[in-house]
Design a protein around this motif. Structure first.
Motif, PDB file in Angstrom:
ATOM      1  N   UNK A 188       2.822   3.615   4.452  1.00 30.66           N
ATOM      2  CA  UNK A 188       1.619   3.940   5.231  1.00 30.66           C
ATOM      3  C   UNK A 188       2.424   4.729   6.420  1.00 30.66           C
ATOM      4  N   UNK A 189       4.021   4.773   6.763  1.00 34.99           N
ATOM      5  CA  UNK A 189       4.737   5.044   7.864  1.00 34.99           C
ATOM      6  C   UNK A 189       4.484   6.778   7.556  1.00 34.99           C
ATOM      7  N   UNK A 190       5.290   7.001   6.262  1.00 32.83           N
ATOM      8  CA  UNK A 190       4.979   8.862   5.558  1.00 32.83           C
ATOM      9  C   UNK A 190       3.902   9.428   6.279  1.00 32.83           C
ATOM     10  N   UNK A 191       4.550  10.810   5.669  1.00 30.48           N
ATOM     11  CA  UNK A 191       3.739  12.256   5.433  1.00 30.48           C
ATOM     12  C   UNK A 191       2.901  11.166   3.907  1.00 30.48           C
ATOM     13  N   UNK A 192       1.966  12.274   3.810  1.00 27.83           N
ATOM     14  CA  UNK A 192       1.648  12.310   2.540  1.00 27.83           C
ATOM     15  C   UNK A 192       2.552  12.758   1.637  1.00 27.83           C
TER      16      UNK A 192
END
Ligand SMILES: Nc1ncnc2c1ncn2[C@@H]1O[C@H](COP(=O)(O)OP(=O)(O)OP(=O)(O)O)[C@@H](O)[C@H]1O
Ligand SMILES: [Mg+2]
Length: 252
Positions: free
Chosen positions: A147-151
């Motif tokens: 969830x802490x990463x970009x799509x």
């Protein structure tokens, strides 16, 4: 994008064939005799209107749905009597929704299947996962939650996770459709690289630019049938049917 000295894949290319595939859900005939042939090491893109059966075709080709008739062959050998799990291990799949496990680190997401399905011990699976993440430029993110990463980064993790299973074939179903426009490029670049390395790929996409430039063959579906198939220049420059002409007029 990826580590230059490490190829994304080193699998021997195989061909994939679907012959006269039929599938209905109740009265709804979703595949009405689909033929597809993907030469070893080439990329076929599947285009067509919403509901035409593109995703279902991928799901039948890896037997997430069993076809009601027809045949599926890898390198000319039918795989319909094989254990479906064995077939699915040969085919990596990347979806629009990345389907990463939110409660696990990025590394554990990539290491899980090799440990469970390829029998690697946790050290080996960890080393493999780090290597695969390095190839998609995300080794530094190994310990964080998805969830802490970009799509775009999450989708690259999903690709690394698929590649960690050492698939012979890769399926992409609208892999960039959920991404913000500025993130699409990185994922398409990775898919292009994989294609150029000679992975056998089937790509369902709305990215007509990608379909045109990267694919060896394009297949246009409508209402569960293949309406036209051929090299991209042929389909995009000289569509033979009114249905494809109309579709292209809408999407281009
Ligand atoms: N599991 C299912 N059960 C019942 N019907 C289904 C199922 N999966 C797909 N369908 C139906 O099959 C048809 C084709 O769906 P499919 O998802 O393959 O289309 P698609 O070409 O991928 O469309 P899109 O571009 O919107 O993703 C639709 O009518 C859909 O409602
Ligand atoms: Mg679909």
């Amino acid at each position: 994008m990826s580590t230059p000295d490490l190829p994304l894949t080193q699998q021997q290319p195989v061909s994939l064939t679907g012959r006269d595939l039929h599938l209905s859900f109740g009265d709804n005939q979703v595949l009405r005799g689909v033929d597809i042939h993907v030469e070893a090491g080439t990329t076929t893109t599947v285009i067509g209107p919403s509901g035409s059966g593109k995703s279902t075709l991928l799901r039948v080709l890896n037997r997430l749905h069993e076809p009601q008739s027809g045949d599926i062959l890898i390198d000319g050998r039918s795989v319909l009597r094989d254990n479906p799990d064995r077939l699915r291990r040969r085919i990596g799949m990347v979806f629009q929704q990345f389907n990463l496990f939110p409660h696990m680190s990025v590394l554990d997401n990539v290491a899980l299947a090799p440990r469970k399905l390829r029998g690697l011990d946790s050290e080996q699976a960890r080393a493999l996962a780090l290597r695969e993440l390095g190839k998609v430029g995300l080794q530094a993110k190994a310990e964080v939650r998805p969830a802490t990463l970009s799509g775009g980064q999450q989708q690259r993790v999903a690709i690394a996770r698929a590649l960690a299973m050492k698939p012979q074939i890769m399926f992409f179903d609208e892999a960039t459709s959920a991404l913000d426009p500025e993130l699409v490029k990185g994922v398409l670049a990775l898919m292009t690289e994989l294609s150029q390395e000679g992975m056998t790929m089937v790509v369902v996409t709305h990215e007509m630019g990608y379909a045109r430039e990267v694919s060896d063959s394009v297949l246009f579906m409508d209402h569960g049938r293949v309406i036209e198939t051929g090299p991209p220049v042929q389909l995009f420059e000289a569509p033979a049917t009114e249905r494809l002409q109309n579709f292209l007029a809408e999407v281009l």
